[in-house]
Design an enzyme around this catalytic site. Sequence first.
Site, PDB file in Angstrom:
ATOM      1  N   PRO A  19       0.831  -1.208   0.000  1.00 25.97           N
ATOM      2  CA  PRO A  19       0.000   0.000   0.000  1.00 25.97           C
ATOM      3  C   PRO A  19       0.863   1.255   0.000  1.00 25.97           C
ATOM      4  CG  PRO A  19      -0.711  -1.541   1.703  1.00 25.97           C
ATOM      5  CD  PRO A  19       0.608  -2.017   1.210  1.00 25.97           C
ATOM      6  N   GLU A  20       0.741   2.032  -1.054  1.00 25.90           N
ATOM      7  CA  GLU A  20       1.400   3.328  -1.133  1.00 25.90           C
ATOM      8  C   GLU A  20       0.307   4.385  -1.092  1.00 25.90           C
ATOM      9  OE1 GLU A  20       4.147   3.523  -4.412  1.00 25.90           O
ATOM     10  OE2 GLU A  20       4.509   1.377  -4.355  1.00 25.90           O
TER      11      GLU A  20
END
Length: 298
Positions: free
Chosen positions: A2-3
């Site tokens: 997850p960015e």
Amino acid sequence: MPELPEVETVARGLQGSVAGRRILSVTLRKTDFIDDPVAIERELPGRQIARVERFGKFMLLQLVRRVAADAVQEALLVHLGMTGNLAPHFAGQPLAKHTHVTLVLDDGRELRYIDPRRFGRMAYLAGEALTAELLRFGAEPLLVAAEEFSRRIQGSRARIKALLLDQRVLRGVGNIYADESLWSARIHPARSGASLKSAELEILRKALQKILRKAIQMRGSSISDFVDAEGIAGDYQQHHKAYGREGEKCFRCGAKIKRIIVAGRSTHFCPVCQRAPRGVKLAQKKMKRARRPRASKR
DNA sequence: CTCGATCCCTGGACGC
DNA sequence: TGCGTCCAGGGATCGA
């Protein structure tokens, strides 16, 4: 994994589904990714989740007391690491494996934090400690102005890939969107920050913002098993131009996408569109030669 | 200041 | 079918 776009997607989902709810109680299981587990158990019960927002790769659950004693800001910081997931569940649903934190809400649901690898982070912070923590991070990629972006990057001799990943420079960019934005801007990941011209950096900043906005629109990239707070996978991985495309053809020039290690991370780029700075090709050849014997062990 | 190496951790891919 | 090995990677830390 997850960015910024994935965290934004999760945060928006939670803002819609749990903002306004009160936390009744807390259950902790494994706690080695929590800054101060005792503080979580002590402080969260009774607090209302006023709103959920993203800060870099963190989710910030802004908390308020039933009786607003003073104007002290309080928040639960949640970093999803590689495999973290924070989502509401009905209280009766069986606990998934690797459920480490359960926040019982006042409407029959529970906010559960599930994270197999525990690369995530959770912290309760308030007042000056919260302010100080947030100050450790750099500019917001979607808001950063041209001047500040250039200043932060040209002021360093580190490689551009490392700078994009450095949360003190920009907050929220990770491996996927670093590679994607460099491919789009035709900048080799091993170029030093100081070597980049302002015009190149402006192209990079625009590319980064465009890519992040598009990825948010598509609810992020689902590479391994990322799903948002509603359990929905993202679609942006279908638009990747460099990341995960080793050996496949560059969409611009047809050359084969290469994968190298930069800043300790797998880095995908087009060797034709993204021209190497002086010395880099030589260094790569040396590394390859040195590494070969290791692979044939046994 | 910047680098690489190492560790944390588990699941999935792969080879046999 | 099952086992061992490797790899993924964000971030902290440490020594060069």
